[in-house]
Design a protein around this motif. Structure first.
Motif, PDB file in Angstrom:
ATOM      1  N   SER A 152       0.825  -1.206   0.000  1.00  0.00           N
ATOM      2  CA  SER A 152       0.000   0.000   0.000  1.00  0.00           C
ATOM      3  C   SER A 152       0.859   1.256   0.000  1.00  0.00           C
ATOM      4  CB  SER A 152      -0.884   0.011   1.251  1.00  0.00           C
ATOM      5  OG  SER A 152      -1.323   1.321   1.505  1.00  0.00           O
ATOM      6  N   PRO A 153       0.609   2.159  -0.944  1.00  0.00           N
ATOM      7  CA  PRO A 153       1.313   3.442  -0.899  1.00  0.00           C
ATOM      8  C   PRO A 153       0.668   4.387   0.110  1.00  0.00           C
ATOM      9  CG  PRO A 153      -0.151   3.383  -2.778  1.00  0.00           C
ATOM     10  CD  PRO A 153      -0.296   2.052  -2.088  1.00  0.00           C
ATOM     11  N   TRP A 154      -0.474   3.969   0.687  1.00  0.00           N
ATOM     12  CA  TRP A 154      -1.203   4.855   1.595  1.00  0.00           C
ATOM     13  C   TRP A 154      -0.800   4.517   3.010  1.00  0.00           C
ATOM     14  CZ3 TRP A 154      -4.063   1.639  -1.874  1.00  0.00           C
ATOM     15  CH2 TRP A 154      -4.258   2.237  -3.117  1.00  0.00           C
ATOM     16  N   TRP A 155      -0.024   5.357   3.573  1.00  0.00           N
ATOM     17  CA  TRP A 155       0.482   5.107   4.909  1.00  0.00           C
ATOM     18  C   TRP A 155       0.663   6.446   5.594  1.00  0.00           C
ATOM     19  CZ3 TRP A 155      -0.219   1.367   7.853  1.00  0.00           C
ATOM     20  CH2 TRP A 155       0.566   1.133   8.993  1.00  0.00           C
ATOM     21  N   PHE A 156       1.024   6.420   6.861  1.00  0.00           N
ATOM     22  CA  PHE A 156       1.190   7.668   7.590  1.00  0.00           C
ATOM     23  C   PHE A 156       2.070   8.647   6.828  1.00  0.00           C
ATOM     24  CE2 PHE A 156      -0.118   5.107  11.255  1.00  0.00           C
ATOM     25  CZ  PHE A 156      -1.026   5.975  11.811  1.00  0.00           C
ATOM     26  N   THR A 157       1.697   9.907   6.911  1.00  0.00           N
ATOM     27  CA  THR A 157       2.528  10.950   6.345  1.00  0.00           C
ATOM     28  C   THR A 157       3.839  11.002   7.125  1.00  0.00           C
ATOM     29  OG1 THR A 157       1.334  12.391   7.836  1.00  0.00           O
ATOM     30  CG2 THR A 157       0.640  12.393   5.547  1.00  0.00           C
ATOM     31  N   GLU A 158       4.849  11.538   6.481  1.00  0.00           N
ATOM     32  CA  GLU A 158       6.135  11.626   7.171  1.00  0.00           C
ATOM     33  C   GLU A 158       5.987  12.497   8.421  1.00  0.00           C
ATOM     34  OE1 GLU A 158      10.657  13.306   6.507  1.00  0.00           O
ATOM     35  OE2 GLU A 158       9.201  13.481   4.882  1.00  0.00           O
ATOM     36  N   ILE A 159       6.439  11.974   9.541  1.00  0.00           N
ATOM     37  CA  ILE A 159       6.182  12.657  10.814  1.00  0.00           C
ATOM     38  C   ILE A 159       6.970  13.967  10.879  1.00  0.00           C
ATOM     39  CG2 ILE A 159       8.025  11.492  12.106  1.00  0.00           C
ATOM     40  CD1 ILE A 159       5.941  11.232  14.411  1.00  0.00           C
ATOM     41  N   ALA A 160       6.368  14.986  11.513  1.00  0.00           N
ATOM     42  CA  ALA A 160       7.028  16.281  11.630  1.00  0.00           C
ATOM     43  C   ALA A 160       7.048  16.763  13.068  1.00  0.00           C
ATOM     44  CB  ALA A 160       6.322  17.314  10.740  1.00  0.00           C
ATOM     45  N   SER A 161       6.817  15.858  13.989  1.00  0.00           N
ATOM     46  CA  SER A 161       6.886  16.242  15.396  1.00  0.00           C
ATOM     47  C   SER A 161       7.673  15.175  16.145  1.00  0.00           C
ATOM     48  CB  SER A 161       5.487  16.366  15.991  1.00  0.00           C
ATOM     49  OG  SER A 161       4.973  15.080  16.275  1.00  0.00           O
ATOM     50  N   HIS A 162       7.847  15.394  17.449  1.00  0.00           N
ATOM     51  CA  HIS A 162       8.650  14.446  18.219  1.00  0.00           C
ATOM     52  C   HIS A 162       7.860  13.202  18.621  1.00  0.00           C
ATOM     53  CE1 HIS A 162       6.287  15.890  21.515  1.00  0.00           C
ATOM     54  NE2 HIS A 162       6.864  15.047  22.334  1.00  0.00           N
ATOM     55  N   TRP A 163       6.610  13.065  18.160  1.00  0.00           N
ATOM     56  CA  TRP A 163       5.776  11.957  18.612  1.00  0.00           C
ATOM     57  C   TRP A 163       6.068  10.651  17.890  1.00  0.00           C
ATOM     58  CZ3 TRP A 163       3.907  12.181  23.138  1.00  0.00           C
ATOM     59  CH2 TRP A 163       3.443  13.392  23.673  1.00  0.00           C
ATOM     60  N   SER A 164       7.333  10.366  17.620  1.00  0.00           N
ATOM     61  CA  SER A 164       7.639   9.087  16.979  1.00  0.00           C
ATOM     62  C   SER A 164       7.273   7.929  17.903  1.00  0.00           C
ATOM     63  CB  SER A 164       9.115   9.026  16.617  1.00  0.00           C
ATOM     64  OG  SER A 164       9.874   9.393  17.737  1.00  0.00           O
ATOM     65  N   ASN A 165       7.123   8.220  19.217  1.00  0.00           N
ATOM     66  CA  ASN A 165       6.637   7.198  20.142  1.00  0.00           C
ATOM     67  C   ASN A 165       5.277   6.652  19.728  1.00  0.00           C
ATOM     68  OD1 ASN A 165       8.716   7.242  21.837  1.00  0.00           O
ATOM     69  ND2 ASN A 165       7.837   8.675  23.309  1.00  0.00           N
ATOM     70  N   ILE A 166       4.452   7.551  19.228  1.00  0.00           N
ATOM     71  CA  ILE A 166       3.121   7.117  18.809  1.00  0.00           C
ATOM     72  C   ILE A 166       3.257   6.141  17.658  1.00  0.00           C
ATOM     73  CG2 ILE A 166       0.945   7.871  17.794  1.00  0.00           C
ATOM     74  CD1 ILE A 166       1.098  10.388  19.375  1.00  0.00           C
ATOM     75  N   ASP A 167       4.116   6.491  16.711  1.00  0.00           N
ATOM     76  CA  ASP A 167       4.320   5.583  15.584  1.00  0.00           C
ATOM     77  C   ASP A 167       4.847   4.239  16.057  1.00  0.00           C
ATOM     78  OD1 ASP A 167       3.486   7.693  14.168  1.00  0.00           O
ATOM     79  OD2 ASP A 167       5.244   7.869  12.863  1.00  0.00           O
ATOM     80  N   PHE A 168       5.681   4.293  17.102  1.00  0.00           N
ATOM     81  CA  PHE A 168       6.206   3.044  17.633  1.00  0.00           C
ATOM     82  C   PHE A 168       5.091   2.168  18.194  1.00  0.00           C
ATOM     83  CE2 PHE A 168       7.418   0.733  21.476  1.00  0.00           C
ATOM     84  CZ  PHE A 168       8.264  -0.206  20.912  1.00  0.00           C
ATOM     85  N   THR A 169       4.206   2.780  19.006  1.00  0.00           N
ATOM     86  CA  THR A 169       3.128   1.961  19.576  1.00  0.00           C
ATOM     87  C   THR A 169       2.214   1.421  18.489  1.00  0.00           C
ATOM     88  OG1 THR A 169       1.831   3.964  19.944  1.00  0.00           O
ATOM     89  CG2 THR A 169       3.047   3.121  21.820  1.00  0.00           C
ATOM     90  N   ILE A 170       2.023   2.205  17.431  1.00  0.00           N
ATOM     91  CA  ILE A 170       1.187   1.711  16.335  1.00  0.00           C
ATOM     92  C   ILE A 170       1.859   0.508  15.670  1.00  0.00           C
ATOM     93  CG2 ILE A 170       0.302   2.261  14.043  1.00  0.00           C
ATOM     94  CD1 ILE A 170      -0.195   5.093  15.075  1.00  0.00           C
TER      95      ILE A 170
END
Lengths: 588, 208, 455
Positions: free
Chosen positions: C21-39
């Protein structure tokens, strides 16, 4: 007041045998006729809601094309689609339809304990549907507030139908709740008090457990909706400020002051979350019976299944605020509600395991109802797992209000219960009509529905990951949304149209088989539960002829070793067949 | 506890009629009585949710406690008397072999209902009274809740009066059905319930 | 049989779809990479369950289906306490594995660092405005009751902390890179929501209270702000942008913005000066701003001054009038250069809006006013008012009594992308979307006929 056992009441119990066409089919107090009336109306409004969803999908898939869809109409379609599907179709069809039909038959009674109240319940339901549909014809049209009807926007300028439509909606909900309460009192009392002799609670089929628990949930949850509807109605008509804060309306200070929009959300979701299980639990119950019957195997872990239903029901009142993680409520609530929400995953997962373990080592008959049931397991697993994303508060933050949410709840409480509905409609069709449906048409219907809905909702999750917000008339030019997402949306729309058209197969099958279907025997599936043991098919008024059945065993004696048939009906006396198989630690 | 035993036993191990020849309701009361109890639980949920909303809304800051008109005390007395009458109707009905409109049970039943009608009318007058003195439904959230809570309570009472009036009419028409015993009993229970609810509401409204 | 195969293929297909899928989260622009980790963690756990359960399901169906000529019977097994408790424990472990990190990150979300810079995002139907604390570092108090046309933020005029607040009325805000920021969120009317997909965090804006979220921007660039809580008809056109800049650039930008005190102390418009400037305009638009069809000059009298002011600025900045297909606009653009300061535009706009207002003549063929009313009331009235008089609150100009031919022309400009698509046009994109309420010529005629009846 002395309690009179039903066995003694039996003869004294006036059954009001219907005499004329009108008393037989219209003002009928027979639970089976009421069930069909409920079912017919529910499916009718469901079709309207299906049409509305196609309107939404047309706009989303082809945003520059259709001149009859303007933004206001789009939001009205969104709202009415959601409300009709959740309340007027799913709740009404599972409880009013299947509840009414199956409770007296599966419990071995002649009817509900309060047949007049039961009839009243249907007519109030019909009235609520008519009020709801009437809102399409008033100036301003139906409300476009979203099915959650959040204050303040549901009754303030800028929302379609903010004066008339919302009032009709609130009135309709009020009438629906009265109808549900009348029906619910009947279901609860009948199941608790009127079961036939020998039918202990733990001998009840899981359908009854699901319907019973859902009804209890409904009786406790609908008051919250009623309270929020009454208070919102006060704010709308009398100008009070229960939910309405000080705000501006088109540059003018409104007359409201101090109300709490978050209070509305708490009340709404205190109803709204149990509502999910009001729909899901009957589905769990019905599908358990379909799976067990067609796998020719007892439902695996019956006791665990019952406890899971009860646990889910209880927990469902402790998770409501997981719909409000981004509502601006005290963020510390997030810790509590995320925990309770994920706890609910445990009993739910157990149910899934037990369905699959029922199939394991079974003797699976892959007919139409069973296909729908297996399809349900697949979609429910999918929808349940995405729920683990949204229930976990921090993951909900990026995903809230995106298409991920839309995909999740359609998977878990749209597609899954609807697959169960079809499984159940096909499964009990021979009993209700006395005819067999057309198996080939049924299977084609299954494949179109199952694969089609998956094609709709699987990709939709990914639009959500991308960040595409829900309830948007169109995305417009948005940098982070690539053109391919629009192409995907168009394909989802095509899949949706395909699924909608495929439902014609169901109606053709139902109506064609009504006359031309093969005549059904009383128990074509070789099922154990009482409704298949009636003297007549379809059951006559009073269900059981001269004598009520007695129940000698639990509902799942399939493939009992040492027995020549692969099922033993619940009302078959047990002395002749001693079970040879006992599980470890089993004792009588 | 038998309910516990019921839901923990292994149903597949038990064949036959475990409880002899009779069926086994979960509660040893009549169907009507059970339905009424469930309904009263539902009504309690409604009033509890209203009170929760009341306390949440109270915390927002624009709350001005209202002064309750003295007539509400009179109305409360009417409702208490109404409950007393219905209870005595129950007591009388136990002693009487047939219940008719002129029997003591029938009379108490009738008067009890009329007192409840008077209560409803009295509450209606209180609304008018408040509106005249500038304490209308919009004047303050405390007032809004007064109207809301009293009207929801009255709506529940009207539901009871509907059942009461059906019985009262057939009593007047001379019917002496055994069914009245149960109706009187259930009405009395429901009346007491609504009295308790009202006293609770009144207490909250008067003190906040 | 088919169902077992299909289930297997669906599992495989789902996994392939996921990875392709090319449809995925946009490139993150904040420090919340933790959220991406939990996902991602949740993805692995749930993905495993999805595959395991469904493959087992498919296998069971395949292995134990009824077959012709086979006398296979099902096994009688009411329960298996060991297996069930084993599965319960396993599931519980999986749930804890997902929940615990989630709550850990949530704890970070609820505790805002002390050095976070505050700013305010203020939402209304269907616009954004923003506010930054001034030199004192404190935002002034604000309340709905203070809101007026000149003080759309509702800042308390008596609060000294509010005077130096930097206010941004346009839908563009700026944040400094690598600086923790705390967004204070308020709403003027209904529920709204502050969402920037690249920031990952979002929160509702609730009238009557202040909600918050915080983040540290980690990437420069311009990102879209969306409203993600349904807020009525214009929900989908409630957009703004946030630009993340180097701290020095941010400071420069901030210094260039007006403070609240500046906006309240504007010199009153000088209508006499405006009258002199208007002399040039009058040659086309008429001495009383009544317009002149022959010159393609629309009626101006009756328009609100802020609207005229904004359009003059647009013409001057090239937001309007540069499109080669916009022949009317191209004529106007050089003329607008004659009023090339804020003060001049304010003067002439104030003069025009004070001109005597007479209704423009009806020039278009009659449509069906009843149908027009339905469309107008449902889609247009929320901003332009049921009376068609427009409102400062929605930045919607008056329509009633204005030239119908000009209205038709502009609607068609919005439809064809001649007007409203320019980045500098703050609210034009809203009309680009809303003209879809009148997709056919007939619908547009009906609506204009109805607007013509509003006078």
């Amino acid at each position: 007041m002395a309690y009179v056992p039903l066995a003694d009441q039996d003869d004294a119990h006036a059954l009001h045998d219907p005499q004329t066409f009108v008393t037989k089919y219209i003002w009928s107090q027979d639970h089976k006729v009421i069930a069909i009336q409920y079912g017919g109306v529910a499916i009718f409004v469901g079709l309207i809601a299906l049409g509305l969803s196609i309107i939404m999908r047309l706009q989303l898939g082809f945003p520059d094309t259709f001149s009859f869809i303007d933004p206001a109409f789009y939001y009205q379609a969104v709202t009415m689609h959601g409300m009709i599907m959740v309340i007027y179709l799913l709740t009404a069809l599972f409880l009013g339809g299947f509840g009414n039909y199956l409770i007296p038959l599966m419990c071995g009674t002649r009817d509900m304990v309060f047949p007049f109240l039961n009839m009243l319940s249907f007519w109030f339901y019909l009235l609520s549907v008519l009020v709801l549909l009437a809102s399409f014809f008033i100036p301003g049209g139906p409300t476009g507030a979203g099915w959650t009807l959040y204050a303040p926007q549901s009754i303030s300028m800028g929302t379609p139908g903010y004066e008339g439509g919302i009032l009709f909606m609130l009135i309709s909900l009020g009438i629906f709740i009265v109808a549900f309460t009348m029906g619910g009192l009947n279901y609860v009392t009948t199941i608790l008090q009127a079961r036939t002799r020998g039918l202990t609670l733990m001998r009840l089929p899981l359908s009854i457990w699901g319907i019973f628990t859902a009804t209890v949930l409904g009786l406790f949850a609908f008051p919250a909706l009623l309270v929020s509807a009454i208070m919102l109605g006060f704010d709308l008509i009398l100008g009070t400020s229960f939910f309405m804060p000080a705000m501006m309306e088109l540059g003018e200070q409104s007359s409201y002051d101090g109300g709490s929009p978050i209070l509305f959300q708490h009340l709404f979701w205190f109803f709204g979350h149990p509502e999910v299980y009001i729909v899901a639990l009957p589905a769990f119950g019905l599908v358990s019976d379909v799976i067990s019957t067609h796998a020719r195997k007892n439902i695996f872990g019956y006791r665990m299944m019952v406890w899971a239903i009860i646990a889910i029901g209880g927990l469902s009142f402790m998770v409501w605020a997981h719909h409000m993680y981004v509502s601006g409520m005290n963020p510390y609530f997030g810790f509590f509600f995320a925990t309770t929400t994920l706890i609910i995953a445990v009993p739910t997962a157990l149910k899934v395991y037990n369905w699959v373990l029922t199939l394991w080592q079974g003797n699976i008959r892959l007919n139409t109802p069973m296909l729908f049931a297996i399809g349900f397991i697949f979609t429910f697993v999918h929808g349940g797992l995405t729920g683990l994303f949204l229930g976990n508060v921090i993951i909900d933050i990026p995903l809230a209000d995106t298409y991920f949410v839309v995909a999740h709840f359609h998977m878990v409480m749209g597609v899954s219960p609807v697959l169960v509905l079809f499984a159940a409609l096909y499964h009990w069709y021979p009993k209700v009509t006395g005819r067999m449906f057309n198996e080939t048409l049924g299977k084609v219907h299954f494949w179109c529905t199952f694969l089609g809905t998956y094609a709709i909702y699987l990709p939709m999750h990914y639009l959500g990951f991308l960040g595409m917000p829900r309830r948007y008339f169109e995305m417009g030019s948005t940098d982070f949304v690539p053109a391919s997402a629009q192409a995907l949306n168009a394909n989802i729309t095509l899949a949706a149209i395909f699924v909608a058209i495929a439902q014609i197969l169901f109606f053709v099958n139902v109506f064609w088989s009504l006359r031309n279907g093969e005549r059904a025997s009383g128990n074509p599936w070789g099922a154990t539960t009482l409704e298949w043991q009636t003297p007549d098919t379809p059951p006559k008024h009073g269900n059981w002829g001269e004598e009520l059945p007695s129940v000698y065993r639990w509902a799942y004696d399939y493939s009992v070793p040492g027995h020549k048939q692969d099922f033993i009906p619940q009302n078959e006396p047990g002395e002749e067949y001693e079970k040879t198989h006992h599980t470890a630690g089993g004792h009588s | 506890m038998s309910l516990y035993r019921d839901v923990t036993n292994k149903p597949w191990d038990q064949v036959g009629l475990p409880d002899g020849i009779e069926n086994k309701p979960v509660f040893a009361v009549s169907n009507e009585r059970l339905a009424l109890t469930v309904f009263m639980i539902i009504a309690s949920v409604i009033f509890s949710l209203l009170l929760v909303s009341y306390y949440i809304r109270m915390g927002i800051g624009d709350w001005v406690p209202m002064s309750i008109p003295t007539q509400v005390w009179a109305n409360t007395t009417l409702l208490i008397l109404s409950s007393v009458c219905l209870q005595s109707a129950v007591v009388f009905s136990r002693k009487q072999s047939t219940i008719s409109v002129v029997s003591r049970a029938g009379l108490s039943f009738g008067i009890g209902g009329l007192l409840a009608v008077a209560f409803v009318f009295g509450q209606y007058q209180v609304w008018g009274l408040l509106a005249e003195t500038g304490q209308g439904v919009r004047s303050n959230p405390a007032n809004s809740f007064f109207y809301l809570l009293t009207s929801v309570h009255v709506a529940h009472l009207l539901g009871g009066l509907w059942v009461w009036s059906k019985s009262a009419i057939s009593l007047i028409q001379g019917s002496t059905s055994e069914h009245f015993r149960q109706t009187i009993n259930l009405c009395a229970i429901y009346w007491h319930f609504l009295l308790v609810v009202w006293i609770g509401l009144f207490f909250v409204l008067a003190n906040t | 049989m088919a169902i077992a195969v299909v289930l297997f293929l669906l599992v495989v297909g789902t996994v392939i779809f996921h990875f392709a899928s090319p449809w995925w989260f946009t490139e993150i622009a904040s420090h919340w990479s933790n959220i991406d980790f939990t996902i991602n963690l949740t993805f692995w756990v749930t993905g495993f369950v999805f595959i395991a359960v469904n493959l087992f399901l498919a296998y069971s169906v395949y292995r134990y289906r009824q077959r012709k000529g086979s006398d296979h019977t099902a096994v009688y097994e009411p329960e298996n306490a060991k297996l069930e408790s084993g599965l319960t424990i396993l599931t519980t472990i999986g749930v804890v594995a997902m929940l615990a990190p989630g709550l850990f990150v949530w704890a970070q979300f609820v505790s805002v660092p002390d050095d976070a810079m505050e700013f305010e995002a203020f939402a209304s139907q269907w616009q954004w405005s923003f506010r930054y604390p001034g030199a004192d570092g404190v935002l002034g108090t604000a309340d709905i009751q203070h809101i007026t046309e000149r003080n759309p933020w509702g800042i308390n005029p008596n609060d000294p902390n509010g005077q130096d607040d930097v206010v941004v009325k346009r839908p563009n805000m700026v944040l400094p890179l690598n600086q923790p920021v705390k967004a204070l969120l308020r709403s003027r009317d209904v529920l709204h929501n502050y969402t920037v997909p690249q920031f990952r965090v979002k929160m509702d804006m609730v009238p009557g209270m202040v909600s918050y979220l915080w983040l540290t921007p980690t990437r420069t660039g311009s990102f879209e702000i969306l409203c993600e809580q349904y807020c009525g008809l214009g929900h989908h056109i409630m957009r703004a942008t946030v630009e993340v800049m180097e701290p020095a650039d941010f400071q420069n930008w901030l210094n260039a913005q007006a403070t609240f005190a500046d906006t309240q102390q504007l010199v009153a418009a000088d209508t006499n000066a405006g009258q002199q400037q208007y002399a040039v305009c009058a040659s086309c638009h008429g001495a009383n701003g009544e317009g002149n069809r022959a010159m393609n000059a629309p009626k101006l009298a009756g328009l609100q001054p802020w609207y005229i002011e904004r359009q003059l600025r647009y013409y001057q900045e090239g937001v309007r009038g540069r499109n080669p297909e916009d022949s009317f606009g191209q004529m106007m653009a050089p003329m607008a250069n004659m009023v090339n300061s804020d003060q001049a535009r304010r003067n002439v706009s104030a003069y025009i809006s004070n001109l005597p207002q007479t209704n423009a003549a009806v020039t278009l063929p009659e449509g069906d006013a009843a149908r027009g009313m339905r469309i107008y009331e449902a889609n247009c009235a929320a901003c332009h008012g049921s009376d068609g008089k427009g409102s400062w609150a929605t930045d919607a100009p008056a329509l009633a009594g204005m030239d119908d031919w000009y209205l038709a022309h502009q609607l068609s400009n919005y439809r064809t992308g001649i007007r409203g698509d320019h980045d500098g046009d703050d609210y034009g994109y809203q009309m680009v979307s809303m003209v879809k309420a009148m997709r056919t010529q007939q619908q547009q005629d009906d609506v204009i006929t109805y607007i013509n009846s509003l006078r």
